[in-house]
Design a protein around this motif. Structure first.
Motif, PDB file in Angstrom:
ATOM      1  N   ALA A   1      49.296  20.228  13.772  1.00  0.00           N
ATOM      2  CA  ALA A   1      50.344  19.221  13.589  1.00  0.00           C
ATOM      3  C   ALA A   1      49.990  18.314  12.419  1.00  0.00           C
ATOM      4  CB  ALA A   1      50.511  18.409  14.867  1.00  0.00           C
ATOM      5  N   ASN A   2      48.724  17.877  12.398  1.00  0.00           N
ATOM      6  CA  ASN A   2      48.285  16.969  11.343  1.00  0.00           C
ATOM      7  C   ASN A   2      48.340  17.635   9.964  1.00  0.00           C
ATOM      8  OD1 ASN A   2      47.845  14.898  13.058  1.00  0.00           O
ATOM      9  ND2 ASN A   2      45.643  15.321  13.335  1.00  0.00           N
ATOM     10  N   THR A   3      47.819  18.926   9.924  1.00  0.00           N
ATOM     11  CA  THR A   3      47.786  19.607   8.631  1.00  0.00           C
ATOM     12  C   THR A   3      49.196  19.853   8.120  1.00  0.00           C
ATOM     13  OG1 THR A   3      46.698  21.225  10.019  1.00  0.00           O
ATOM     14  CG2 THR A   3      45.904  21.063   7.770  1.00  0.00           C
ATOM     15  N   SER A   4      50.085  20.351   9.014  1.00  0.00           N
ATOM     16  CA  SER A   4      51.429  20.650   8.544  1.00  0.00           C
ATOM     17  C   SER A   4      52.136  19.371   8.100  1.00  0.00           C
ATOM     18  CB  SER A   4      52.234  21.361   9.635  1.00  0.00           C
ATOM     19  OG  SER A   4      52.303  20.538  10.767  1.00  0.00           O
ATOM     20  N   ASN A   5      51.943  18.307   8.885  1.00  0.00           N
ATOM     21  CA  ASN A   5      52.580  17.039   8.571  1.00  0.00           C
ATOM     22  C   ASN A   5      52.057  16.482   7.246  1.00  0.00           C
ATOM     23  OD1 ASN A   5      54.506  15.226   9.381  1.00  0.00           O
ATOM     24  ND2 ASN A   5      53.004  13.863  10.331  1.00  0.00           N
ATOM     25  N   SER A   6      50.699  16.516   7.081  1.00  0.00           N
ATOM     26  CA  SER A   6      50.120  15.937   5.872  1.00  0.00           C
ATOM     27  C   SER A   6      50.507  16.745   4.626  1.00  0.00           C
ATOM     28  CB  SER A   6      48.605  15.817   5.984  1.00  0.00           C
ATOM     29  OG  SER A   6      48.073  17.088   6.075  1.00  0.00           O
ATOM     30  N   SER A   7      50.622  18.091   4.780  1.00  0.00           N
ATOM     31  CA  SER A   7      50.991  18.905   3.616  1.00  0.00           C
ATOM     32  C   SER A   7      52.421  18.605   3.176  1.00  0.00           C
ATOM     33  CB  SER A   7      50.813  20.392   3.918  1.00  0.00           C
ATOM     34  OG  SER A   7      51.660  20.746   4.960  1.00  0.00           O
ATOM     35  N   ILE A   8      53.301  18.351   4.145  1.00  0.00           N
ATOM     36  CA  ILE A   8      54.693  18.018   3.806  1.00  0.00           C
ATOM     37  C   ILE A   8      54.749  16.677   3.084  1.00  0.00           C
ATOM     38  CG2 ILE A   8      56.966  17.442   4.798  1.00  0.00           C
ATOM     39  CD1 ILE A   8      56.278  19.508   7.016  1.00  0.00           C
ATOM     40  N   VAL A   9      53.952  15.720   3.606  1.00  0.00           N
ATOM     41  CA  VAL A   9      53.928  14.384   2.993  1.00  0.00           C
ATOM     42  C   VAL A   9      53.401  14.478   1.564  1.00  0.00           C
ATOM     43  CG1 VAL A   9      52.884  12.065   3.110  1.00  0.00           C
ATOM     44  CG2 VAL A   9      53.717  13.174   5.189  1.00  0.00           C
ATOM     45  N   ASP A  10      52.311  15.268   1.381  1.00  0.00           N
ATOM     46  CA  ASP A  10      51.741  15.445   0.033  1.00  0.00           C
ATOM     47  C   ASP A  10      52.769  16.051  -0.934  1.00  0.00           C
ATOM     48  OD1 ASP A  10      49.397  14.472   0.930  1.00  0.00           O
ATOM     49  OD2 ASP A  10      48.376  16.432   1.122  1.00  0.00           O
ATOM     50  N   PHE A  11      53.424  17.092  -0.419  1.00  0.00           N
ATOM     51  CA  PHE A  11      54.423  17.802  -1.233  1.00  0.00           C
ATOM     52  C   PHE A  11      55.548  16.854  -1.665  1.00  0.00           C
ATOM     53  CE2 PHE A  11      58.238  20.429  -1.647  1.00  0.00           C
ATOM     54  CZ  PHE A  11      57.791  21.411  -2.508  1.00  0.00           C
ATOM     55  N   SER A  12      56.054  16.100  -0.680  1.00  0.00           N
ATOM     56  CA  SER A  12      57.183  15.206  -0.968  1.00  0.00           C
ATOM     57  C   SER A  12      56.786  14.104  -1.937  1.00  0.00           C
ATOM     58  CB  SER A  12      57.755  14.619   0.313  1.00  0.00           C
ATOM     59  OG  SER A  12      56.760  13.853   0.948  1.00  0.00           O
ATOM     60  N   SER A  13      55.553  13.583  -1.764  1.00  0.00           N
ATOM     61  CA  SER A  13      55.138  12.481  -2.647  1.00  0.00           C
ATOM     62  C   SER A  13      54.887  13.005  -4.077  1.00  0.00           C
ATOM     63  CB  SER A  13      53.905  11.767  -2.103  1.00  0.00           C
ATOM     64  OG  SER A  13      52.843  12.658  -2.057  1.00  0.00           O
ATOM     65  N   GLU A  14      54.352  14.227  -4.177  1.00  0.00           N
ATOM     66  CA  GLU A  14      54.058  14.804  -5.485  1.00  0.00           C
ATOM     67  C   GLU A  14      55.326  15.039  -6.297  1.00  0.00           C
ATOM     68  OE1 GLU A  14      51.175  17.941  -5.258  1.00  0.00           O
ATOM     69  OE2 GLU A  14      51.424  18.419  -7.368  1.00  0.00           O
ATOM     70  N   TYR A  15      56.381  15.511  -5.622  1.00  0.00           N
ATOM     71  CA  TYR A  15      57.636  15.808  -6.324  1.00  0.00           C
ATOM     72  C   TYR A  15      58.651  14.671  -6.215  1.00  0.00           C
ATOM     73  CZ  TYR A  15      55.777  20.427  -7.038  1.00  0.00           C
ATOM     74  OH  TYR A  15      54.983  21.461  -7.435  1.00  0.00           O
ATOM     75  N   GLY A  16      58.206  13.540  -5.631  1.00  0.00           N
ATOM     76  CA  GLY A  16      59.052  12.351  -5.545  1.00  0.00           C
ATOM     77  C   GLY A  16      60.295  12.586  -4.723  1.00  0.00           C
ATOM     78  N   LEU A  17      60.133  13.359  -3.650  1.00  0.00           N
ATOM     79  CA  LEU A  17      61.292  13.630  -2.793  1.00  0.00           C
ATOM     80  C   LEU A  17      61.516  12.483  -1.817  1.00  0.00           C
ATOM     81  CD1 LEU A  17      60.525  17.368  -2.013  1.00  0.00           C
ATOM     82  CD2 LEU A  17      62.294  16.499  -3.545  1.00  0.00           C
TER      83      LEU A  17
END
Lengths: 100, 186
Positions: free
Chosen positions: A78-94
């Motif tokens: 849960a933590n890994t999937s959640n953190s990867s989504i957050v990283d992805f969104s912040s990197e692409y400014g989503l």
């Protein structure tokens, strides 16, 4: 506190001279037979109870371990999937709504 | 019943053989154990345990020594093990005392039932002093003095030489003199 003189010491050391052997208490044989009978009964019970107890405890430990591992795995996923989504969104400014 | 018949009977778990063994050796075993542990109830309990051990482990008796020697050996070993455990409890009791818990540490004065009345007081002092001797010296002293065994028999029981037993006895007497003349609580 007592200090003995040399003659008293010799008297003490010789006090066991002529000692008569102590006699064993009565009914020694019957008491031993009783203890042997109790011992064999006890041993019988312990053979039935002890392995069960040990197996039960081992199973208990295994269940607790499996439960803890599965909990950790779930939380980890849960933590890994959640953190990867957050990283992805912040990197692409989503937008935050994508991340959640 | 000869010794061979007795041993064979015991190995076959014959009740008659076991009863014969207990009746033949109960006083000897009790006397040795009592001399070493210096407490009647504990000695009775240990003497019973000795016979239980003989009954259960007679198959391990190979006949290299006399049966009586083997029984005496079990009795002394059990008594010494018991004393070691008691001393451990005593040390633990002393620790508890530091934390304010009261424990019974000292053995009551021991009066051997086979001592003549006029010598009882002196013998009680001797038995108390014996507690301060090393195990080997104490065992040799008890076997020789209370059980009346020879140096040779004692050496076979203690699995050592006659010379060693002579040395134990000599050192035991020297040590006892030292304990009794020193300014010690005896």
């Amino acid at each position: 506190m007592k200090k003995f003189t040399v003659s008293e010491v010799e008297e003490i050391l010789n006090s066991m001279d002529g000692i008569q052997p102590a006699e064993a208490p009565l009914y020694m044989y019957s008491k031993i037979r009783n203890r042997l009978a109790t011992k064999s009964t006890d041993t019988g019970n312990s053979f039935q109870v002890k392995p069960l107890l040990v197996i039960g405890m081992l199973l208990g430990c295994m269940i607790i371990n499996i439960w803890i591992l599965s909990q950790q795995k779930q939380n980890g996923n849960a933590n890994t999937s959640n953190s990867s989504i957050v990283d992805f969104s912040s990197e692409y400014g989503l937008n935050d709504s994508y991340a959640n | 019943m000869t010794e061979t018949e007795l041993i064979q009977g015991l190995k076959n778990k014959s009740e008659a053989a076991f009863e014969h063994l207990v009746r033949a050796y109960q006083h000897k075993v009790y006397n040795v154990v009592l001399g070493l542990v210096q407490q009647e109830t504990e000695a009775e309990d240990l003497a019973q345990e000795v016979f239980i051990q003989v009954y259960l482990y007679i198959h391990s008796f190979k006949g290299e020594s006399k049966l009586s020697t083997w029984i005496y050996r079990i009795a002394t070993t059990k008594a010494l093990d018991h004393i070691r455990k008691r001393n451990t409890r005593k040390r633990f009791g002393q620790v508890l005392r530091i934390f304010g818990k009261e424990e019974e540490l000292e053995l009551p004065e021991f009066n051997h039932p086979g001592i003549a009345l006029e010598k009882k007081e002196m013998a009680a002092i001797l038995f108390r002093a014996l507690q301060q001797l090393p195990e080997s010296q104490r065992t040799a002293f008890i076997l020789i003095k209370t059980e009346g065994l020879s140096y040779e028999e004692t050496s076979i029981i203690m699995q050592t030489s006659v010379k060693a037993i002579e040395a134990y006895m000599h050192r035991a007497k020297q040590q006892l003199r030292k304990i009794l003349t020193a300014n010690n609580e005896v």
